[in-house]
Design a protein around this motif. Structure first.
Motif, PDB file in Angstrom:
ATOM      1  N   ALA A   5       5.828  44.532   3.228  1.00  7.58           N
ATOM      2  CA  ALA A   5       5.637  43.971   4.565  1.00  7.58           C
ATOM      3  C   ALA A   5       4.237  43.407   4.714  1.00  7.58           C
ATOM      4  N   ASP A   6       3.260  44.092   4.121  1.00  5.54           N
ATOM      5  CA  ASP A   6       1.882  43.615   4.180  1.00  5.54           C
ATOM      6  C   ASP A   6       1.734  42.310   3.397  1.00  5.54           C
ATOM      7  N   ARG A   7       2.315  42.252   2.204  1.00  2.36           N
ATOM      8  CA  ARG A   7       2.210  41.030   1.392  1.00  2.36           C
ATOM      9  C   ARG A   7       2.961  39.867   2.030  1.00  2.36           C
ATOM     10  N   LEU A   8       4.000  40.173   2.805  1.00  2.00           N
ATOM     11  CA  LEU A   8       4.756  39.136   3.509  1.00  2.00           C
ATOM     12  C   LEU A   8       4.111  38.769   4.841  1.00  2.00           C
ATOM     13  N   ASP A   9       3.023  39.468   5.179  1.00  2.53           N
ATOM     14  CA  ASP A   9       2.270  39.197   6.406  1.00  2.53           C
ATOM     15  C   ASP A   9       3.168  39.293   7.633  1.00  2.53           C
ATOM     16  N   LEU A  10       3.917  40.381   7.723  1.00  2.88           N
ATOM     17  CA  LEU A  10       4.833  40.556   8.832  1.00  2.88           C
ATOM     18  C   LEU A  10       4.126  41.150  10.045  1.00  2.88           C
ATOM     19  N   ALA A  11       4.603  40.792  11.231  1.00  6.16           N
ATOM     20  CA  ALA A  11       4.110  41.392  12.457  1.00  6.16           C
ATOM     21  C   ALA A  11       4.469  42.870  12.471  1.00  6.16           C
ATOM     22  N   LEU A  12       3.719  43.654  13.224  1.00  4.63           N
ATOM     23  CA  LEU A  12       3.953  45.100  13.263  1.00  4.63           C
ATOM     24  C   LEU A  12       5.365  45.424  13.733  1.00  4.63           C
ATOM     25  N   ARG A  13       5.875  44.656  14.672  1.00  2.00           N
ATOM     26  CA  ARG A  13       7.242  44.866  15.158  1.00  2.00           C
ATOM     27  C   ARG A  13       8.243  44.722  14.020  1.00  2.00           C
ATOM     28  N   GLU A  14       8.050  43.730  13.172  1.00  7.12           N
ATOM     29  CA  GLU A  14       8.966  43.494  12.061  1.00  7.12           C
ATOM     30  C   GLU A  14       8.801  44.546  10.966  1.00  7.12           C
ATOM     31  N   ARG A  15       7.620  45.076  10.802  1.00  5.78           N
ATOM     32  CA  ARG A  15       7.409  46.145   9.829  1.00  5.78           C
ATOM     33  C   ARG A  15       8.195  47.389  10.233  1.00  5.78           C
ATOM     34  N   ASN A  16       8.190  47.691  11.534  1.00  4.76           N
ATOM     35  CA  ASN A  16       9.004  48.816  12.016  1.00  4.76           C
ATOM     36  C   ASN A  16      10.479  48.579  11.743  1.00  4.76           C
ATOM     37  N   ARG A  17      10.948  47.362  11.926  1.00  5.84           N
ATOM     38  CA  ARG A  17      12.359  47.049  11.702  1.00  5.84           C
ATOM     39  C   ARG A  17      12.718  47.213  10.223  1.00  5.84           C
ATOM     40  N   LEU A  18      11.812  46.828   9.346  1.00 11.28           N
ATOM     41  CA  LEU A  18      12.058  47.025   7.919  1.00 11.28           C
ATOM     42  C   LEU A  18      12.163  48.507   7.595  1.00 11.28           C
ATOM     43  N   LEU A  19      11.265  49.292   8.164  1.00 10.10           N
ATOM     44  CA  LEU A  19      11.294  50.735   7.921  1.00 10.10           C
ATOM     45  C   LEU A  19      12.610  51.342   8.407  1.00 10.10           C
ATOM     46  N   LEU A  20      13.057  50.958   9.578  1.00 12.94           N
ATOM     47  CA  LEU A  20      14.318  51.465  10.110  1.00 12.94           C
ATOM     48  C   LEU A  20      15.486  51.071   9.219  1.00 12.94           C
ATOM     49  N   ALA A  21      15.478  49.829   8.738  1.00 16.48           N
ATOM     50  CA  ALA A  21      16.557  49.367   7.870  1.00 16.48           C
ATOM     51  C   ALA A  21      16.601  50.147   6.566  1.00 16.48           C
ATOM     52  N   ALA A  22      15.429  50.618   6.121  1.00 12.09           N
ATOM     53  CA  ALA A  22      15.358  51.382   4.877  1.00 12.09           C
ATOM     54  C   ALA A  22      15.599  52.869   5.098  1.00 12.09           C
ATOM     55  N   GLY A  23      15.780  53.268   6.371  1.00 10.30           N
ATOM     56  CA  GLY A  23      16.061  54.672   6.664  1.00 10.30           C
ATOM     57  C   GLY A  23      14.852  55.507   6.995  1.00 10.30           C
ATOM     58  N   TYR A  24      13.732  54.861   7.311  1.00  7.17           N
ATOM     59  CA  TYR A  24      12.497  55.587   7.621  1.00  7.17           C
ATOM     60  C   TYR A  24      12.137  55.414   9.095  1.00  7.17           C
ATOM     61  N   ALA A  25      11.336  56.322   9.596  1.00  6.37           N
ATOM     62  CA  ALA A  25      10.890  56.247  10.984  1.00  6.37           C
ATOM     63  C   ALA A  25       9.822  55.161  11.130  1.00  6.37           C
ATOM     64  N   PRO A  26       9.778  54.488  12.256  1.00  4.54           N
ATOM     65  CA  PRO A  26       8.714  53.493  12.493  1.00  4.54           C
ATOM     66  C   PRO A  26       7.345  54.161  12.485  1.00  4.54           C
ATOM     67  N   VAL A  27       6.342  53.416  12.109  1.00  4.64           N
ATOM     68  CA  VAL A  27       4.990  53.972  12.071  1.00  4.64           C
ATOM     69  C   VAL A  27       4.072  53.357  13.126  1.00  4.64           C
ATOM     70  N   TYR A  28       4.487  52.230  13.716  1.00  6.82           N
ATOM     71  CA  TYR A  28       3.626  51.559  14.691  1.00  6.82           C
ATOM     72  C   TYR A  28       4.152  51.799  16.102  1.00  6.82           C
ATOM     73  N   SER A  29       3.279  52.256  16.965  1.00  9.62           N
ATOM     74  CA  SER A  29       3.643  52.531  18.358  1.00  9.62           C
ATOM     75  C   SER A  29       3.670  51.236  19.162  1.00  9.62           C
ATOM     76  N   GLU A  30       4.307  51.315  20.321  1.00 10.68           N
ATOM     77  CA  GLU A  30       4.314  50.186  21.262  1.00 10.68           C
ATOM     78  C   GLU A  30       3.980  50.758  22.633  1.00 10.68           C
ATOM     79  N   THR A  31       2.697  50.749  22.955  1.00 10.55           N
ATOM     80  CA  THR A  31       2.193  51.393  24.160  1.00 10.55           C
ATOM     81  C   THR A  31       2.102  50.396  25.309  1.00 10.55           C
ATOM     82  N   PRO A  32       2.701  50.705  26.457  1.00  5.09           N
ATOM     83  CA  PRO A  32       2.578  49.800  27.613  1.00  5.09           C
ATOM     84  C   PRO A  32       1.108  49.561  27.952  1.00  5.09           C
TER      85      PRO A  32
END
Length: 267
Positions: free
Chosen positions: A56-83
């Motif tokens: 995800a880092d090498r693909l320069d993905l936004a943090l939102r998309e990195r979380n989606r990749l993690l979920l697709a792979a079966g892992y918990a998201p690592v980036y929070s989304e704080t109001p």
């Protein structure tokens, strides 16, 4: 109700192609073998959590998309989304207000990833006073306000040029992010009446693309700069940007300096 997510391999392949990288190029950047990357994309191998983040880092993905990749792979998201109005964002809100206030008497606006208005300084009224009130009802969209027939569009002297510039920016953002919400916004804006220059919409014999707004029988000549937060680890923060308007000539600068804001009149 069962929610299905795209396979991690399909998502990795789609993002690699969106970035116009071959398997060889991405594998070199990620320091893995082309064979291993091929296995990940076809589903023959499952990536580790660290591998997902590395790709995800090498693909320069936004943090939102990195979380989606993690979920697709079966892992918990690592980036929070704080109001933005949450207590942990107090320092961020303070910084934003300091930047906006410090930019007076020139307009400045804060937008999110979808160009929705998050905050603005009082001087933005020099532009929003020309806009139909219904377009300013939250969540007001900065691009819609600019190009809508009831927005700034009828008051923009160089509408063809400015429209081409904004649509070029948005098109590049859609291509880079793959965001369907932005794609819908682009389709909507392209349906508005008005001309459009081709390419980047760069001004001839100029150094920046200005927006020239007619107001009170005068033309305000403005250009913009964009600022973002450095090294954000929160999705909300990573998707905020501050667009600041500057006078492109002394006549505009003098006009904006002479225009008293409501707070200044009551001071």
């Amino acid at each position: 109700m069962t929610v299905t997510r795209p396979a991690i391999g399909v998502m990795l392949r789609d993002w690699r192609r969106r970035r116009r990288l071959s398997q060889l190029e991405l594998s070199i950047q990620a320091d893995i073998s082309t064979r291993h990357l091929s296995f990940l994309e076809t589903g023959r191998s499952t990536p580790s959590r660290d591998m997902v983040l590395q790709l995800a880092d090498r693909l320069d993905l936004a943090l939102r998309e990195r979380n989606r990749l993690l979920l697709a792979a079966g892992y918990a998201p690592v980036y929070s989304e704080t109001p933005l109005d949450a207590p942990p964002m107090t320092a961020v809100r303070s910084a934003i207000r300091q930047v906006l206030g410090g930019h007076e008497p020139y307009p400045a606006v804060v937008v999110d990833r979808a160009w929705n208005l998050v905050d603005a300084n009082e001087s933005l009224s020099v532009l929003t006073d020309l806009v139909a009130p219904r377009l300013l009802v939250p969540p007001a969209n900065a691009l819609r306000v600019s190009l809508h027939p009831e927005g700034l569009a009828p008051h923009i002297v160089n509408l063809d040029e400015w429209r081409g510039h904004l649509l070029h920016r948005l098109s590049r953002q859609v291509e880079f992010s793959g965001d369907p919400e932005l794609a819908d916004l682009e389709e909507e804006l392209r349906g508005y009446p008005g001309g459009e220059t081709h390419g980047t919409g760069s001004a001839v014999d100029g150094i920046v693309v200005p927006v020239r707004v007619r107001r009170d029988c005068r033309v305000l000549n403005l250009f913009t700069t964009v600022a973002t937060f450095g090294t954000p680890l929160d999705i909300t923060l990573s998707e905020l940007s501050i667009e600041s308007f500057y006078p492109a000539d002394e006549v505009t600068a003098r006009e904006l300096r002479n225009r008293r804001t409501p707070s200044a009149r009551t001071a």
